[in-house]
Design an enzyme around this catalytic site. Structure first.
Site, short mmCIF file in Angstrom:
data_model
loop_
_atom_site.label_atom_id
_atom_site.label_comp_id
_atom_site.label_asym_id
_atom_site.label_seq_id
_atom_site.Cartn_x
_atom_site.Cartn_y
_atom_site.Cartn_z
N ASP A 169 -29.79 105.48 23.12
CA ASP A 169 -29.22 105.51 24.47
C ASP A 169 -29.92 104.49 25.38
O ASP A 169 -31.01 103.97 25.05
CB ASP A 169 -29.39 106.93 25.03
CG ASP A 169 -28.39 107.28 26.12
OD1 ASP A 169 -27.70 106.37 26.61
OD2 ASP A 169 -28.32 108.48 26.49
N ASP B 61 -19.06 108.56 28.74
CA ASP B 61 -19.48 109.94 29.00
C ASP B 61 -18.29 110.80 29.40
O ASP B 61 -18.41 112.03 29.49
CB ASP B 61 -20.54 109.98 30.10
CG ASP B 61 -21.93 109.75 29.53
OD1 ASP B 61 -22.10 109.86 28.30
OD2 ASP B 61 -22.86 109.45 30.30
C1 DGJ Z 1 -26.15 109.47 28.49
C2 DGJ Z 1 -25.32 109.61 27.25
O1 DGJ Z 1 -24.13 108.91 27.40
C3 DGJ Z 1 -25.08 111.09 26.99
O2 DGJ Z 1 -24.24 111.24 25.89
C4 DGJ Z 1 -26.39 111.77 26.77
O3 DGJ Z 1 -26.98 111.29 25.60
C5 DGJ Z 1 -27.29 111.54 27.97
N1 DGJ Z 1 -27.41 110.17 28.30
C6 DGJ Z 1 -28.66 112.12 27.72
O4 DGJ Z 1 -29.56 111.81 28.70
#
Ligand code: DGJ
Length: 722
Positions: free
Chosen positions: A470, A540
């Site tokens: 990430d 997301d």
């Molecule tokens: C952003 C990501 O897109 C999410 O899926 C998740 O992993 C969060 N970060 C966790 O902090």
């Protein structure tokens, strides 16, 4: 195919030709980029080229080069369009005039050290241009493959002199398209609304898309389609322009006076510079140029095929992707063994094959104020550590995946307390804190080494088959104590080289670990990232309707299997909308499939639905990763969404659609399928209908009358027509 004789050059792909020549005055002039021509046509094209090329007696005229279709634009010598590159010598002089020096043709494609690159091509043409006034040479690279419509461009800048120069701009490529009148599609957006296609005519002046964030970004993808006026989804000509680069970039289209349309791009030149010592070279990122005479759809299919065949790690490109259950939206930071075990136990019964433990398993990470940088397990939270969770997965026949955010640090962490200088900060300037975190200074090898050892220690110590990488904020205060002042323009590019270095080392050392890319959703979804990460978390936002738009836009230039797509709970956490579970499953099935909810809290009926959706996905995942995708009904402009995928031999197809909002007086409406074989007969499983490919494409199928946000699928299989 490449034909080259030092005066003319002809590159041929599956459906395109690209022709250049050296003018009498030594300039490398572009003659044609478009549908196929032959070597015999070049003499004719040269006569047109003659009208644009400067003659010997006006080579020093102030505007001799302004309208010429050229391969690499230079600065302060009579071409007043935006230059492709700018070089400053020791005394500050910047005038450059690049002329032809030599060429060579090599087999395959150059592997670029430290940068993601195309893994294979049939041949590469390298043409060297030399500056008339300094010891600078630029080698232009063109990689072609007979069976592809993607032409790979790149450039290597060489300082063949004895003193250092400063590169002030170094784009990767330039193409000139005649007659100026085109439209541009860009993929714009923001967090949660990534890659919305927007088309606008290109007018005089400069149209520029860019990122200054240190990442390719949620806001503007490093891709543009340059479309002729009559180009539609399935007809007409267009050119895909796509950078294999994950950092700050720019792509520009310039229509100057009556000249051609100049398209160029590469590393963003804002605040960029690079000191190039005597004898050193600078390699630009590669660019994928795609020609299509079958509209945007044809372009997307060519790019997808190319990315899978030549960019993604071949070990994973066409392999079945894991079906994941991720705990992020199920628990956020608030989990313990029991909560995770309940999810794992349920997942196993529903056919899911991998459990991914997301953010919150390490350091003092109980919220987003602390812990980033401390890649050791939080044993207070996970009794028995990671192995307890891994054992539970194993007992259930699941594989285990783990989340990292390697590039980041919280000020409340052991890493920051021990090495505050590892963070990107300028002493005396309050840093911008996004999501309470700072970015690590990946321009420094010792910082990258530290993170490499921390991550690889975890991967070595545990049975981990999947990593989610990430990256949740962009770069501000782009400054490093370790870079001398005159090298600060190198910061942003050096940062992304550090990211690539870490990704290269980890993926090489752990070839059996599947790495998924992610950047707060889809903030680093680009062809460079796909070199290391076969799939990327698309967004997301997993809402059953918003996702159709995000996936529609992403499919413009990325394969379906590159899009990681999960089913989440309702009301959706981002939009608060409620859509049927089946709709969320069908939309997610158009990608690399998974779940992101607390499975243990579903009703028995919902669990049964999850089981069925998962089983159905297993039947179609081959076609999703290998087939050709056709966009049928655009959710941005229609009251339905529909996409279909056709197997390469056209014996099978999968159609997935969603009714967006019902409209009154909605009489029988048909949807015309695409990509089938007219002469084959197909059975549509769900409708129990048999029809020819011709009928299904020319007459179509009746669109289902279903309520708002409900979805449907059609599985088509070739059958005996007797
Ligand atoms: C952003 C990501 O897109 C999410 O899926 C998740 O992993 C969060 N970060 C966790 O902090």
């Amino acid at each position: 195919m490449i034909y080259a004789d030092g005066s003319v050059f002809l590159l041929q792909g599956k459906n395109y030709s690209y022709a250049m020549r050296v003018t009498k005055t030594g300039f490398l002039q572009q003659l044609h980029y478009g549908g196929k021509i032959t070597k015999d046509d070049i003499a004719y094209l040269a006569t047109i080229g003659d009208t644009m090329a400067p003659r010997e007696d006006d080579i020093n005229m102030d505007c001799a080069l302004d309208g010429m279709m050229s391969e690499y634009g230079f600065y302060a010598r009579g071409d007043f369009r935006d230059p492709t590159a700018i070089f400053a010598r020791r005394d500050g002089a910047v005038m450059t005039r690049l002329r032809y020096k030599s060429y060579r043709v090599t087999t395959g494609t150059p592997g670029l050290k430290g940068l993601p690159h195309v893994r294979k091509a049939d041949k590469t043409l390298c043409v060297t241009l030399k500056d008339d006034f300094s010891d600078i040479e630029v080698e232009l690279m063109y990689s072609v493959s007979d069976d592809s419509d993607v032409l790979v461009r790149g450039a290597v800048i060489k300082n063949v002199g004895k003193t250092a120069i400063e590169i002030k701009k170094a784009f990767s490529f330039r193409i000139d398209l005649p007659n100026g009148e085109y439209s541009m599609m860009r993929l714009g957006g923001t967090w949660g609304r990534e890659r919305c296609p927007e088309v606008a005519p290109i007018s005089h002046g400069i149209t520029r898309i860019q990122s200054l964030r240190g990442a390719s970004s949620h806001q503007t993808n490093p891709f543009a389609a340059i479309m002729r006026k009559d180009c539609t989804e399935e007809c007409g000509e267009c050119y895909g322009v796509q950078l294999m680069y994950s950092g700050s970039f720019a792509i520009t289209a310039e229509w100057a006076q009556n000249s051609p349309l100049t398209i160029q791009g590469g590393i963003n030149d804002v605040d960029f510079s690079w000191k190039l010592g005597a004898g050193e070279t600078f390699t630009t990122p590669q660019t994928l140029l795609t020609y299509s005479d079958c509209g945007l759809g044809g372009m997307s299919r060519s790019i997808s095929r190319f990315i899978l065949d030549s960019v993604v790690d071949p070990k994973y490109a066409y392999a079945d992707r894991p079906i994941v259950i991720n705990n992020w939206e199920a628990t956020y930071f608030d989990f313990d063994n029991d909560k995770l075990f309940a999810i794992i136990d349920t997942a196993a019964r529903l056919g899911i094959d991998t459990f991914v433990l997301d953010d919150g398993w390490f350091g003092k990470r109980n919220n987003d104020f602390a812990g980033l940088g401390d890649w050791t397990v939080n044993a207070d939270k996970l009794k028995g550590g990671l192995d307890a969770v891994i054992d539970r997965c194993k007992k259930n026949g699941l594989k285990f995946g783990l989340w990292f955010e390697p590039e980041m640090v919280n000020e409340d962490s052991e890493l920051y307390r021990t090495h505050p200088d590892y963070a990107i900060e300028k002493v005396g300037v309050t840093p911008v804190r996004a999501r309470q975190q700072l970015v690590l200074d990946f321009t420094r090898k010792d910082v990258v080494d530290h993170i490499y050892h921390a991550v690889s220690k975890i991967l070595k110590a545990h049975d981990i088959s999947y990593v989610k990488w990430d990256m949740n904020r962009n770069i501000t205060e782009c400054f490093s104590d370790k870079l001398p002042a005159e090298r600060h323009g190198e910061f942003m590019h050096r940062y992304i080289l550090g990211v690539y270095d870490l990704a290269e080392r980890l993926t090489k050392e752990f070839p059996n670990v599947f790495f998924e890319g992610c950047a707060g959703g889809g903030g680093r979804f680009d062809a460079g990232a796909l070199y290391y990460f076969p799939q990327i978390w698309t967004s997301d936002v997993t809402d059953g309707y918003e996702r159709t738009k995000i996936q529609w836009g992403t499919s413009m230039c990325y394969p379906l299997s590159a899009m990681s797509c999960h089913v989440s709970v309702c009301p959706n956490h981002q939009t608060r909308r409620t859509t049927p579970l089946v709709t969320r499953g069908i939309v997610a099935s158009l990608g690399a499939y998974g779940y992101e909810l607390d499975l243990s809290k579903l009703t028995e009926e919902e669990k049964e639905t999850v089981k069925e959706l998962t089983a159905t996905y297993k039947k179609i995942r081959r076609i999703i990763s290998e087939g050709d995708m056709y966009r049928i009904l655009d959710p941005y402009t229609r009251d339905y969404f529909c996409e279909m995928v056709v197997s390469r031999d056209k014996s099978e197809a999968y159609v997935a659609g969603e009714r967006v909002l019902c409209i009154p007086c909605d009489y029988n409406r048909y949807v015309h399928l695409r990509g089938l074989d007219e002469n084959k007969t197909y059975r549509v499983e769900e409708l129990d209908i048999t029809a020819s490919g011709a009928a299904l494409m020319k007459a179509g199928l009746l669109l289902p009358k279903i309520p708002d946000f409900h979805a449907w699928t059609w599985h088509l299989k070739e059958c005996d027509n007797k």
